[in-house]
Design a protein around this motif. Structure first.
Motif: not given
Length: 381
Positions: A25-27, A82-83, A99-100, A123-124
């Motif tokens: 979301d940030s990039i 997230f990465k 992620g959440q 989760v992964i």
């Protein structure tokens, strides 16, 4: 081992590259994310009365405002992705996505909106090739999950992962692997939304006097995993559910001749609803939806043509509804209740304020408040 990625690399026979961690979301460049995903052709009437023009519901909304609201429960699902690393298998580098997921339901009690039920998943997501020995995937990744959750750093921060998900990789397919990982996490979020709706229905909490208002479209795309793969198999759970989309793609609103009909929606007057259209999902074959639009904000106070317009959906469940559409009086009553949910507004708190219903905004805020901070989540990897 203190690092989760070291543990994953050891257990799966991969090599961790310790690459830069970040939130997607940030990039990413901001873009329009629509809540809906279908093309609506205004060909089939979706209600018992044949309206040829918008219907003004201001008087009905005013007259019912002194009675108990129709909507008792409010549902929202969201996720943060997230990465967290890159890992290599067989000379190929794969992204590791984590992620959440938060699924929250709030309940109206008297005049208060209170938290009712919440589920969080951490989760992964790994490539399927991480199962190096070709073991039973469910058993292999279940064992890996247990080992990850034994990590002392997780225990110290009271964090537990609920799922290890996997995404497919086909050589030379050209699809972005990060997007595949994100899609798998999105699918789990959707499945959890369905589980929450099924829970409410199974406890007989939903009826003609206690509707559930779900944030977003009711038309879920086909999924290859999860407990609810076909919406038609669970449509009875949605008998008393209305989906509300804050943003929709106006280019997909077509008239009977297949021409763009967005101007008709944009020019809706305040507290007016469109006629109801019946839409049969191409994804689910025999599942039909009643779809209509309503304006809840004055155009002069908004910044674009579709601010203040909501798209509403209900699944047609009974044979009578499928053949003749929703009872127009029920459509009017649902819509009038939606109009009455418009205040107070969350102006200044959310750029989508003109399309927000306040109980939905509260539910969404409740879900987001339950997330682990991005910094803490990334640091555990």
């Amino acid at each position: 081992m203190n690092n989760i990625m070291e543990m994953i690399a050891e257990e799966t026979g991969g090599k961790s590259f310790r690459t830069f961690k970040y939130s997607f979301d940030s990039i990413r460049v901001p873009s329009l994310d629509y809540d809906d995903n279908n093309e609506i052709i205004w060909k089939d009437i979706g209600e018992t009365e044949k309206h040829k023009s918008p219907k003004d519901l201001s008087e009905l909304a005013k007259s019912i405002s002194k009675y108990k609201p129709l909507f008792t429960y409010f549902l929202d699902g969201s996720r943060r992705v997230f990465k967290v690393d890159d890992i290599s298998y067989q000379n190929q580098v794969f992204p590791v996505i984590a992620g959440q997921i938060g699924i929250g339901c709030c309940k109206r009690e008297s005049k208060e909106i209170k938290p009712f039920k919440f589920e969080r998943c951490s989760v992964i997501c790994l490539p399927k090739i991480a199962n190096k020995g070709g073991w039973n995937p469910q058993l292999f990744f279940s064992n890996l999950l247990q080992k990850i959750n034994s990590n002392m750093s997780l225990k110290k921060n009271n964090i537990e992962f609920t799922n290890i998900l996997t995404y497919k990789y086909l050589r030379n397919e050209g699809e972005n692997l990060e997007n595949k990982g994100i899609a798998v996490i999105q699918d789990l979020m959707i499945d959890k939304e369905k589980e929450m709706t099924a829970f409410l229905a199974s406890k007989n909490l939903l009826d003609q006097n206690n509707y559930l208002l779900k944030d977003g479209s009711l038309e879920y795309r086909v999924m290859s995993t999860g407990n609810f793969r076909e919406l038609r198999k669970i449509r009875n759970n949605y008998r008393w559910v209305v989906g509300v989309s804050k943003s929709f793609n106006p280019e997909k609103c077509l008239d009977i001749k297949g021409k763009n009909n967005s101007n008709y929606i944009a020019n809706l007057k305040l507290y007016n609803r469109t006629p109801v259209s019946k839409y049969t999902s191409k994804m689910f074959g025999d599942v039909s939806f009643a779809i209509w639009y309503v304006r809840i904000r004055e155009k002069r106070y908004t910044s674009n043509a579709f601010d203040g317009v909501l798209k509403l959906e209900r699944i047609l469940v009974t044979d009578e509804e499928i053949e003749h559409g929703l009872d127009s009086e029920e459509v009017d009553f649902i819509t009038a209740n939606i109009i009455n949910e418009r205040n107070p507004v969350c102006y200044g708190k959310d750029f989508r304020w003109a399309n927000h219903l306040y109980p939905v905004f509260l539910t969404e805020s409740y879900v987001k408040s339950k997330y682990i901070s991005n910094t803490l989540f990334l640091n555990i990897f």
